[in-house]
Design an enzyme around this catalytic site. Structure first.
Site, short mmCIF file in Angstrom:
data_model
loop_
_atom_site.label_atom_id
_atom_site.label_comp_id
_atom_site.label_asym_id
_atom_site.label_seq_id
_atom_site.Cartn_x
_atom_site.Cartn_y
_atom_site.Cartn_z
N HIS A 127 0.85 -1.19 0.00
CA HIS A 127 0.00 0.00 0.00
C HIS A 127 0.88 1.25 0.00
CE1 HIS A 127 0.86 -0.67 4.24
NE2 HIS A 127 0.38 0.51 4.57
N HIS A 155 1.33 3.84 1.99
CA HIS A 155 1.80 4.55 3.17
C HIS A 155 3.32 4.57 3.13
CE1 HIS A 155 -2.08 4.09 5.79
NE2 HIS A 155 -2.11 5.14 4.99
N ASP A 201 5.87 4.29 5.06
CA ASP A 201 6.76 3.31 5.68
C ASP A 201 6.78 1.99 4.91
OD1 ASP A 201 4.07 3.09 6.59
OD2 ASP A 201 4.69 1.86 8.29
N HIS A 202 6.05 1.95 3.81
CA HIS A 202 6.05 0.73 2.99
C HIS A 202 6.55 0.94 1.57
CE1 HIS A 202 3.83 -1.93 5.84
NE2 HIS A 202 3.53 -0.74 6.34
N HIS A 237 -7.30 -1.96 5.58
CA HIS A 237 -6.49 -0.90 6.19
C HIS A 237 -7.11 0.45 5.84
CE1 HIS A 237 -3.10 0.59 8.29
NE2 HIS A 237 -2.41 1.02 7.25
N ASP A 247 -0.37 -4.01 6.06
CA ASP A 247 -1.01 -3.74 7.33
C ASP A 247 -2.50 -4.09 7.19
OD1 ASP A 247 1.47 -2.55 7.52
OD2 ASP A 247 0.72 -0.58 8.06
N HIS A 263 5.84 -5.58 12.25
CA HIS A 263 5.20 -4.26 12.19
C HIS A 263 4.86 -3.77 13.59
CE1 HIS A 263 2.46 -1.02 10.79
NE2 HIS A 263 3.26 -1.04 9.74
#
Length: 301
Positions: free
Chosen positions: A60, A62, A64-65, A140, A210, A268
């Site tokens: 996805h 976000h 941090d990914h 998510h 997530d 995570h």
């Protein structure tokens, strides 16, 4: 099958921990799964040849990914890469990456192939003669997929002693490995099971991060050898799951138990906790075969 954890912590990078990224080595492929900040440094640190990576799977959008992806793409350009790089991720990933390349006047000298995903149902996104990869729709705050990687069955193993006993010519070996019976000159039919050994058991890996607790994924991941499932919170902070759409260690363990997986890997983690052992302890109240992900840790099947 070998899984190297490059990063497995939630939200912001720290001096000793990194956001989500993994490298899966499966049947001569090196698949990069998510690409948080610091991914290319982690690849170098653990002496992993990222020039071999041809397929990157982003869960996805976000940061941090996937914030490590533009840097990795640029580095591959500087290293003179020529072969295609395939990127599988949510719709919008192409726009995000190409805008940065445009603004920096740094177009790659190799083909970038984007495969943008929009389906909310599981779908096959990669397949060859050895491996199949499909999405695992998750729940998510933004459109998110996990990924399921499965080996395909190999040919049956040739039983050389049996073949010699029946004096079967080498020209029949390929058909035998493909599961066919053999008819001898005298008309006798030799069953394939007498001439071969069963192929090695296929292996499978499911990546789920997530997501909020989502029982819908259980039929799809049932029986996988290895399941990575996010466990952002401990039970004491379970009230935060609804707002953030994350999962507790216990909830991840419940998914693993209901899906009868071989082993659960937790990751995570929220950085609010002083010890990762707390995650394992809580998960093992529900499911015993639990391991903790950590940066640089390797899991083999």
């Amino acid at each position: 099958m070998k899984l190297t954890i490059l990063g497995c912590y939630a939200a912001t990078p720290r001096t000793l921990t990194n956001p989500t990224s993994q490298l899966l080595e499966i049947r001569n492929h090196m698949f990069l799964i998510d690409c948080g900040e610091g991914t290319q440094v982690q690849l170098r640190k653990h002496k992993l040849k990222f020039s071999r990576i041809s397929h990157i799977f982003i869960s996805h959008l976000h940061g941090d990914h996937f914030f490590g992806l533009p840097g990795l793409i640029s580095t591959l350009r500087l290293l003179g890469r020529e072969k295609e790089l395939h990127i599988y991720g949510p719709k919008g990933i192409k726009e995000a990456i190409t805008l940065l390349l445009k603004l920096g006047d740094s177009w790659t000298n190799y083909p970038l192939c984007f495969h943008e995903l929009t389906s909310k149902k599981a779908e096959v996104v990669f397949e060859d003669e050895n491996v199949i990869a499909e999405t695992i729709p998750l729940n998510h705050r933004v459109y998110t997929n996990g990924f399921l990687f499965k080996e395909k069955p190999t040919q049956r193993g040739l039983n050389i002693e049996a073949v010699k006993t029946y004096e079967i010519d080498k020209s029949q070996f390929r058909n035998i490995k493909n599961g066919k019976d053999v008819k001898l000159d005298n008309g006798q039919v030799i069953k394939n099971t007498l001439l071969t050994f069963d192929p090695p058991k296929t292996k499978s890996y499911a990546f789920c991060s997530d997501t909020a607790y989502k029982e819908d994924i259980i039929p799809q991941i049932r029986g996988v050898d290895l399941l990575y499932h996010e466990s952002t919170f401990l039970d004491s902070e379970s009230h935060l799951c609804k707002k953030t759409k994350h999962t507790t260690a216990k909830q991840a363990a419940q998914i693993a138990k209901n899906a009868n997986v071989g082993k659960l890997i937790l990751g995570h983690y929220s950085t609010r906790y002083k010890s990762l052992d707390l995650f394992k302890e809580e998960a093992q109240e529900v499911f015993k075969t639990v391991e903790l992900a950590d940066d640089g840790k390797v899991f083999e099947i």
